[in-house]
Design a protein around this motif. Structure first.
Motif, mmCIF file in Angstrom:
data_model
loop_
_atom_site.group_PDB
_atom_site.id
_atom_site.type_symbol
_atom_site.label_atom_id
_atom_site.label_comp_id
_atom_site.label_asym_id
_atom_site.label_seq_id
_atom_site.Cartn_x
_atom_site.Cartn_y
_atom_site.Cartn_z
ATOM 1 N N ARG A 115 33.672 51.982 33.866
ATOM 2 C CA ARG A 115 34.842 52.602 34.490
ATOM 3 C C ARG A 115 34.649 54.096 34.698
ATOM 4 O O ARG A 115 35.253 54.691 35.588
ATOM 5 C CB ARG A 115 36.079 52.363 33.635
ATOM 6 C CG ARG A 115 36.508 50.908 33.540
ATOM 7 C CD ARG A 115 37.823 50.796 32.803
ATOM 8 N NE ARG A 115 38.892 51.414 33.568
ATOM 9 C CZ ARG A 115 39.927 52.052 33.015
ATOM 10 N NH1 ARG A 115 39.994 52.197 31.711
ATOM 11 N NH2 ARG A 115 40.865 52.575 33.769
ATOM 12 N N HIS A 170 38.889 45.761 35.108
ATOM 13 C CA HIS A 170 39.350 47.022 35.702
ATOM 14 C C HIS A 170 39.953 46.801 37.081
ATOM 15 O O HIS A 170 40.828 47.569 37.513
ATOM 16 C CB HIS A 170 38.204 48.034 35.772
ATOM 17 C CG HIS A 170 37.057 47.619 36.633
ATOM 18 N ND1 HIS A 170 36.135 46.667 36.248
ATOM 19 C CD2 HIS A 170 36.676 48.024 37.868
ATOM 20 C CE1 HIS A 170 35.247 46.518 37.215
ATOM 21 N NE2 HIS A 170 35.548 47.318 38.203
ATOM 22 N N MET A 171 39.533 45.730 37.794
ATOM 23 C CA MET A 171 40.163 45.414 39.070
ATOM 24 C C MET A 171 41.576 44.875 38.865
ATOM 25 O O MET A 171 42.484 45.150 39.670
ATOM 26 C CB MET A 171 39.311 44.393 39.827
ATOM 27 C CG MET A 171 37.921 44.879 40.199
ATOM 28 S SD MET A 171 37.950 46.367 41.229
ATOM 29 C CE MET A 171 38.779 45.756 42.689
ATOM 30 N N GLU A 213 43.708 47.882 38.270
ATOM 31 C CA GLU A 213 43.986 48.579 39.530
ATOM 32 C C GLU A 213 45.004 47.819 40.366
ATOM 33 O O GLU A 213 45.892 48.419 40.985
ATOM 34 C CB GLU A 213 42.687 48.762 40.308
ATOM 35 C CG GLU A 213 41.711 49.757 39.693
ATOM 36 C CD GLU A 213 40.452 49.916 40.522
ATOM 37 O OE1 GLU A 213 40.445 49.438 41.675
ATOM 38 O OE2 GLU A 213 39.476 50.502 40.021
ATOM 39 N N ASN A 269 48.520 48.362 39.036
ATOM 40 C CA ASN A 269 49.011 49.702 39.358
ATOM 41 C C ASN A 269 49.314 49.855 40.841
ATOM 42 O O ASN A 269 50.241 50.584 41.226
ATOM 43 C CB ASN A 269 47.977 50.746 38.928
ATOM 44 C CG ASN A 269 47.886 50.869 37.414
ATOM 45 O OD1 ASN A 269 48.843 50.612 36.707
ATOM 46 N ND2 ASN A 269 46.713 51.239 36.921
ATOM 47 N N LYS A 270 48.542 49.173 41.698
ATOM 48 C CA LYS A 270 48.784 49.285 43.141
ATOM 49 C C LYS A 270 50.102 48.635 43.542
ATOM 50 O O LYS A 270 50.698 49.025 44.552
ATOM 51 C CB LYS A 270 47.622 48.659 43.912
ATOM 52 C CG LYS A 270 46.365 49.519 43.904
ATOM 53 C CD LYS A 270 45.231 48.845 44.656
ATOM 54 C CE LYS A 270 43.984 49.733 44.641
ATOM 55 N NZ LYS A 270 42.844 49.098 45.340
#
Length: 728
Positions: free
Chosen positions: A311, A654-655, A658, A661-662
């Motif tokens: 990351r 980690h995707m 993300e 959060n998106k």
């Protein structure tokens, strides 16, 4: 498909797989032919020296070998590009060209040996530099080709190939007893072959009884999946390309139908008026969603230093090195109250977990126990106390080693070791064993007692229990919740990207009371289980049988923008030049009626938050950023693998972070029209947006940072708009 038969043995390569190998050898031999011709006929030689005269004759002979090789390789390429995947008759002559090519290879081997002998005898005394360089080139070219062929033979060798050919022959003669014997030998041989492959992959690990059992079970699984299938690896690649095109075409066809209840497809999933989006304007639901985002940080931290460096590729290693006692004398030391099991000598995993929380400014999170012990059915985890949330958190690591993969693949149904008030509670066998191991560890080391009694002045005794995990850790966390719930009835589990084949239907329904799961986009793992593997196997065979294009064109078509006509999916009437079905299909072993062994249907756990996105149309160059939204998913809807380049990428932890959060970033008061992936438009041809598809109360507000009370979607959370309203 089927595998090529050479020397009365089936090989794990099809006659249409030889295009690229033959092209490689053709280019190599062309280059060497040009160089050798220029050297032999353009450069001067010292013909007075015996070494030069011998070598010139040797080089001219090798020119003849090169010309013969080029002719054979052109023939192999031309024949391999003919026919289709199942229609092999135009390629029947390939095996005879291969026999000729192998005979030429033996002559090349003789020339290679003669070249080495010449180098040993004449390289030092011979003063002709040209002759020396020519000999070195010939020898290097010969041995390069020989080693490449040997490696290819090793990779394509099928230990059960001879038995497979005999079984095919006996089936044609209807010899029942012989067929049964050969079939049994074939199944045993395939299981043994997969066991050897697994042991080769795990050659550096210490063997244990549980690991040996896992070898056997996983080998049987692979042997069962490929049972009676005469396919080669490239067939699976071509099948994936064809299956993806069929799924996209099917979605477009559904949306084009009149009076269709499906408004759009988001991340491959149908969206109807009954689809329930998360109402993030509702404060309770927003708080719940922020909790989901927050605890994903703990699931991410469980991966230790590999994920931390991944990351933060630029500064992650520097941050760890600055705190590592092996590198820095002033490096921070772990508190004495932290128990660490089997971390590396520098304690990199624990340091990475601590740095992970410090980078997020979570200074109220204190690690109590960290286990880095990694074995089959024994998954690493850590326990932490979060004083800000007033929770004790158990975070279980996902798949990060071959041992974890063995645990993942041991997917038979196993009864959960708890008292079921009603129904039958079954779970993924490998993850049931992992959950039992963690529960035993917690009890033996009294880890939870230490966590809840860590700081009585702050009221830790009354803290709640949260269990989190990603992938393998997600499945293990959900099952561990069943095991600990009698003792901690208010616990809650957050399961990120859980495996699809995890819980039986009864257990899955009960888990909705205390498990919240998250699935990102077209993630493969929540859609895969033993029943799904059977369907996936059947669909692959179906698209391969319907294809009339050469394999090389199909695979190339999956890597660039090409017309859809290049990848036909629908059946069409046979033309006068098309082969009859009996010649296009080898009914056995690629018979669609053959199914895998019966397995209990298992489903992903809990109430599922499905993070979907509206993708812009595929382009040859570049893509726009998709728009993310979240909806409540149906556990039984994740029953089919959606083929997509993102199906593996969207499983990475980690995707997932993300994507969560998106969703928060994407919710804004304005209704912005977004684009969809081809085949993901609503019936009227208008682009569908989550904000346009949801009711007015779903119009989101700009969120603040992540913080819970799980809420249950109500009937008012559905999609009441008409197609006319959506068109607006």
């Amino acid at each position: 498909m089927p595998g090529m038969v050479v020397f009365r043995r089936r090989w794990s390569v099809g006659s249409d797989d030889l295009v690229l190998p033959a092209l490689f050898l053709f280019l190599l031999h062309c280059a060497w032919l040009v160089v050798l011709s220029m050297v032999l006929f353009s450069l001067p030689y010292s013909l007075g020296q015996s070494c030069s005269v011998t070598l010139v004759d040797h080089g001219r002979g090798y020119l003849g070998i090169l010309v013969s090789c080029l002719i054979c390789e052109i023939a192999i390429m031309w024949l391999s590009m003919r026919g289709s995947i199942l229609y092999t008759q135009p390629r029947d002559a390939v095996q005879y060209i291969l026999y000729i090519r192998l005979a030429i290879l033996l002559v090349e081997l003789v020339y290679a040996v003669v070249g080495i002998i010449w180098l040993v005898q004449y390289y030092q005394p011979c003063s002709d530099v040209t002759a020396k360089n020519l000999t070195l080139g010939i020898v290097a070219c010969n041995w390069l080709v020989i080693f490449s062929v040997l490696i290819t033979l090793l990779c394509t060798f099928d230990p059960t190939g001879r038995t497979f050919v005999k079984l095919k022959a006996t089936r044609r003669r209807q010899r029942n007893l012989t067929t049964y014997t050969l079939r049994h030998r074939l199944e045993e041989g395939q299981a043994s072959s997969w066991t050897r492959r697994l042991k080769f992959i795990m050659c550096c690990t210490r063997a244990q009884d549980s690991q040996s059992d896992a070898y056997a079970e996983v080998a049987i699984l692979f042997a069962e999946f490929f049972r009676d299938l005469d396919i080669v690896p490239s067939d699976i690649i071509a099948g994936l390309v064809l299956l993806r095109q069929r799924q996209r075409t099917k979605r477009s066809t559904i949306l084009d139908q009149a009076n269709n209840d499906i408004l759009a497809f988001l991340s491959g999933m149908p969206v109807t008026r009954n689809t329930m989006y998360l109402d993030l304007k509702n404060s309770a639901e927003m708080a719940m969603y922020k909790e989901v985002c927050y605890y994903m940080l703990f699931a991410l931290a469980a991966y230790g230093w590999p994920m931390y460096i991944l990351r933060k590729p630029g500064c992650g290693l520097c941050h760890l090195a600055s705190s590592c006692p092996c590198v820095s004398v002033s490096g921070s030391q772990l508190p004495q109250s932290v128990t660490v099991e089997e971390d590396n000598c520098c304690g990199c995993n624990v340091l990475a977990i601590r740095r992970h929380f410090l980078d997020q400014d979570l200074k109220q999170v204190h690690i109590v126990y960290t286990s880095c012990h990694d074995a089959v059915y024994e998954t690493p985890f850590f326990v932490a106390v979060d004083h800000e949330k007033k929770k004790v958190i158990i975070s279980i690591r996902g798949t990060l080693s071959p041992k974890d993969a063995l645990t993942d693949l041991t997917g038979d149904a196993e009864r959960l070791p708890v008292q079921e008030p009603q129904g039958i509670w079954l779970g993924h066998k490998g993850m049931v064993f992992s959950a039992e191991y963690i529960k035993k560890k917690l009890e033996q080391e009294m880890i939870l007692s230490q966590a809840f009694g860590r700081d009585l002045g702050k009221g830790t005794k009354h803290y709640g229990l949260v269990i989190v995990g990603h992938s393998l850790g997600a499945g293990t966390a959900a099952i561990l919740s069943f095991l600990l719930r009698p003792q901690y009835p208010t616990l809650h589990c957050y399961s990120y990207s859980p495996p699809g084949g995890l819980l039986s239907e009864d257990a899955m329904e009960i888990s909705k009371e205390f498990v919240t799961a998250v699935v990102l986009g077209k993630d493969l793992v929540p859609r895969i289980g033993l029943p799904q593997l059977e369907g996936f196997r059947r669909h692959i065979l179906e698209v391969l049988q319907k294809s009339d294009k050469p394999k090389w064109r199909i695979i190339m078509g999956g890597t660039k923008c090409i017309p859809k006509s290049e990848l036909p999916m629908d059946e069409r009437p046979l033309g006068p030049t098309d082969p009859a079905p009996s010649t296009r299909l080898w009914l056995h072993p690629s018979d669609l009626s053959i199914a895998l062994s019966t397995s209990t249907p298992l489903y992903p756990p809990g109430r599922i938050i499905h993070v979907v996105h509206n993708h812009p149309p595929d382009r040859c160059c570049g893509q726009e950023e998709p728009t993310y939204s979240a909806l409540w998913g149906d556990n039984k809807a994740f029953d089919e693998v959606i083929i997509s380049p993102a199906m593996l990428n969207e499983h990475l932890p980690h995707m997932v972070m993300e994507g969560l959060n998106k969703v928060l970033k994407g919710y804004a008061p304005s209704e912005v029209q977004t684009q969809t992936e081809p085949g993901e438009m609503e019936a009227g041809g208008f682009l569908a947006s989550p904000t346009l598809l949801s009711s007015p109360k779903h119009l989101p507000s700009t969120p603040s940072e992540c913080s819970t009370a799980p809420s249950t979607p109500s009937e008012s959370d559905t999609l009441p708009l008409t197609p006319a309203q959506i068109s607006d």
